[in-house]
Write an enzyme that holds these catalytic residues in place. Sequence first.
Site, PDB file in Angstrom:
ATOM      1  N   ASP B 533       2.473  -2.380 -13.304  1.00  0.00           N
ATOM      2  CA  ASP B 533       2.021  -2.828 -11.993  1.00  0.00           C
ATOM      3  C   ASP B 533       0.605  -2.307 -11.801  1.00  0.00           C
ATOM      4  OD1 ASP B 533       2.335  -4.061  -9.425  1.00  0.00           O
ATOM      5  OD2 ASP B 533       2.425  -2.047  -8.583  1.00  0.00           O
ATOM      6  N   GLU B 535      -2.575  -1.626  -8.791  1.00  0.00           N
ATOM      7  CA  GLU B 535      -3.036  -1.656  -7.395  1.00  0.00           C
ATOM      8  C   GLU B 535      -4.498  -2.076  -7.460  1.00  0.00           C
ATOM      9  OE1 GLU B 535      -0.932  -1.262  -5.032  1.00  0.00           O
ATOM     10  OE2 GLU B 535       0.724  -0.277  -6.072  1.00  0.00           O
ATOM     11  N   HIS B 584      -1.361   0.485  -0.596  1.00  0.00           N
ATOM     12  CA  HIS B 584      -1.188   1.359  -1.759  1.00  0.00           C
ATOM     13  C   HIS B 584      -1.384   2.835  -1.444  1.00  0.00           C
ATOM     14  CE1 HIS B 584      -5.518   1.191  -1.781  1.00  0.00           C
ATOM     15  NE2 HIS B 584      -5.522  -0.091  -2.088  1.00  0.00           N
ATOM     16  N   HIS B 674       5.093   1.519  -3.930  1.00  0.00           N
ATOM     17  CA  HIS B 674       3.670   1.393  -3.652  1.00  0.00           C
ATOM     18  C   HIS B 674       2.809   2.455  -4.277  1.00  0.00           C
ATOM     19  CE1 HIS B 674       3.998  -2.257  -1.640  1.00  0.00           C
ATOM     20  NE2 HIS B 674       4.687  -1.808  -0.619  1.00  0.00           N
ATOM     21  N   ASP B 679       6.231   1.374  -8.552  1.00  0.00           N
ATOM     22  CA  ASP B 679       6.597  -0.042  -8.554  1.00  0.00           C
ATOM     23  C   ASP B 679       6.985  -0.509  -9.952  1.00  0.00           C
ATOM     24  OD1 ASP B 679       6.142  -0.112  -5.915  1.00  0.00           O
ATOM     25  OD2 ASP B 679       4.559  -1.637  -5.945  1.00  0.00           O
TER      26      ASP B 679
END
Lengths: 122, 719
Positions: B533, B535, B584, B674, B679
Amino acid sequence: MKQRVLIADDEPNIVISLEFLMEKNGYEIRTVANGDEALRVAREFRPHLLLLDIMLPLRNGFEVCQVIRESPELNPVKIIMLTAKGRETEVAKGLALGADAYITKPFATRELLEAVKRLLGP
Amino acid sequence: MKLRLAATWAVCFGLLLAAGAALLLMLDASFGPLDRETFRRLLSASLATLSFLVAIACGASGFLAGWLIRTYFASTRRLTESTRLIAGGNPSHRIEAEGPAEWHELAGAINVLAAKHEGILRDVEARVGEARLDLDQERTRLAALMSELSQSVVVCNVEGRILLYNERARQVFSGLEDEAGGPASSYIGLGRSLYTLLDRDLVSHALEQLRQRFAKGETWPVVVFMATIRTGRLVRAQLAPVAGVDGHGTAPGGELAGFVLLLEDIGEAVARAERRDRLLQRYTEDARAALASVRAAVENLVNYPEMDVARRRQFTGIISEEADRLTGELERTAREYSEHVIGEWLPEQIRAIDLIDVMRRRIAGRVGLPTRTGEIDASVWVSADSFIMVQAVCFLAHRLKYECRVREVAFAVGAAGRHAQFSLTWTGARLSSSTVHSWDGSALVTGGESSALTFREVLNRHHGEAWYEFDPASSRSSFRLLLPLAEPEKAAASVPAHPSRPEYYDFDLFHQPGQTTELDDRLLKDLTYTVFDTETTGLEPSAGDEIIAIGAVRVVNARLLSGEVFDQLVDPRRPLQPASMKIHGIRPEMLQGQPAIERVLPAFHKFCEDTVLVGHNAAFDMRFLRLKEEALGVRFAHPVLDTLLLSALLHENLASHQLEAIAGRFGVNTAGRHTAVGDAIMTGEVFLRMIPLLSERGIATLAQARDACERTYYARLRY
């Protein structure tokens, strides 16, 4: 006529003994303390024999030996390597580069004299 | 379905109309002329009313059919999906009843069934868990054992996939990123290829030798070779075969199941040997030269006695000078040698205070002599074999108690030059020197316990010394013991940096075929995944939004390896949008000093090597990655699976496919949301639970999963 011996060693304490020993046995002696000087003096003094240490300043004994063997003018000189480097590999290298004898320090003076006489004849 | 229902309704309604019309016609035919006239007038007068009634009937029945579709059809589908979810993914899921009472009853019945099903599942799980406990314990024990080894151990299957490694191996291979200047993350990992760390040809050559020696009938051949690993370190490697997994020894010429690689970082050992060698060589040459001078001078003196006095003095001067030089050289060499050698072979570095603690407890237990502590310098570390040293001191205590009637001993320790001085002090009972000397040569016997070593030998082994002192003023006796000091840093370095992590192994990978072959036909449950994942500063990579964090976790053999994570913040070199900060939770100051994407992305690429990428809404993250590919010279050509699409595929009729909603459906813990890595872990857990459900739908291989993703409606969305 006396036969000429050049001693190339940078340790004065061994040079004194070698010089004394060779003179007592009827040889004419010159001494030098580094590799460059050894080659220079060899050209003018025309020694029959060179007692050559390996750990010399400026140019080491292996190099001096090699230069002498490559020079037609100097080549006839007999060379005894007289050195504290006693490993088998170093002996092999010295002989391969053209030394006639390889004597490891500390040596018996009798052994040295025998080698000198063998190389120079009586 | 809906169409068919609508068509059925239309046909029924049409038939009804036709029947009405036929009835009217039959009535019309049965009347006499007068009646027919009246009937027809009546009929035409009420035509509007009749049409209205027909329209009403049509509307009502249409509405009824629509209601039926909505109520029965849609809720049947929802019921089906929920039931499937219970059966395949989350047995704790329960159906929420809707629609008519019969549906409530059905939902209730399914829920009862689900509860029974869950109970049985839990029971089976518990039994399986019990059955596996022993195996897991064995494995954990093995992992713990391996983590304590001072050698690096890597076990691979025959394709060079890593099945097991220990902490030392991780350390040996971990120099890579430091030297490359990239962010810290380890590149050794379960299921990864050894050949990213060690030259493939070298290992192949060694394996070939192994096979040849098998063929010659050797039962347990080991091939030794030297290698420079990709971190630039020099290692000595021993390669040994792993016998067939069926448990039978490998027959001569038989197939290997894999191999064990023992690695020893010999860089340090080589450097040490070189130092020692240089020292020895220098000493030998100096000694030869000095001895040559002495010997030549002596022999001249002996052979030419007639020489004059000045000459004689010169030669004796040489002898004395060379003897001095030789002495000095000897001392210098001995000192340097002891500096290099002491502590090198001594097995342990231990805090003096801890050593004393062990000694006192041992003395209390074995000898029964009361002890106490005096002045103790807690910062002193010593190099000692603590087992033998404790034995030696116990031996002393035993003698003091039974030969000298000593009642109590006080322990003290302090630094003295390059040694630690231990003192055992007592009052009264003065020892004679002959007693003390007799102890020197005695074997270490304490009660029933004895050792082959004498007290003196123990001291020599430790480069230590011991003596007895008596202070007449206080009439106190002390036994002093010198042991070499150890550097605390050195001591700390000998302790593994991490505790043992049982995730360092996965023997199931023995069955895993090489991933170099086509992945597409491989079963989903057998693949190695990097679930990731990111951000970002915002949603528009084309408008300059940048990655600020990448988190990833590896899934190997359907196990999520929480120990193998990639977790890195990235300096985006642009301001964060306040809106995205709320999502985030990354603050601008957290990104200061973090590496830029140019360093992070190649490292992440390396982390993903040879795996399938999995992301939630992966298309979004992939756009950010792909935009950087050209500039950074890396390509993310990995197969990609998207949990968002897979969820939409599995649960078409369930409303939300947000990660949190899916996680809730599958009973996955949503703590740690987050952060990129949080995540990623959640996505991984969800993905693992999806695999059996997909398989029920006939989606078992990677190719099938990718096709299914593409077909899913959400795949057409543009981000």
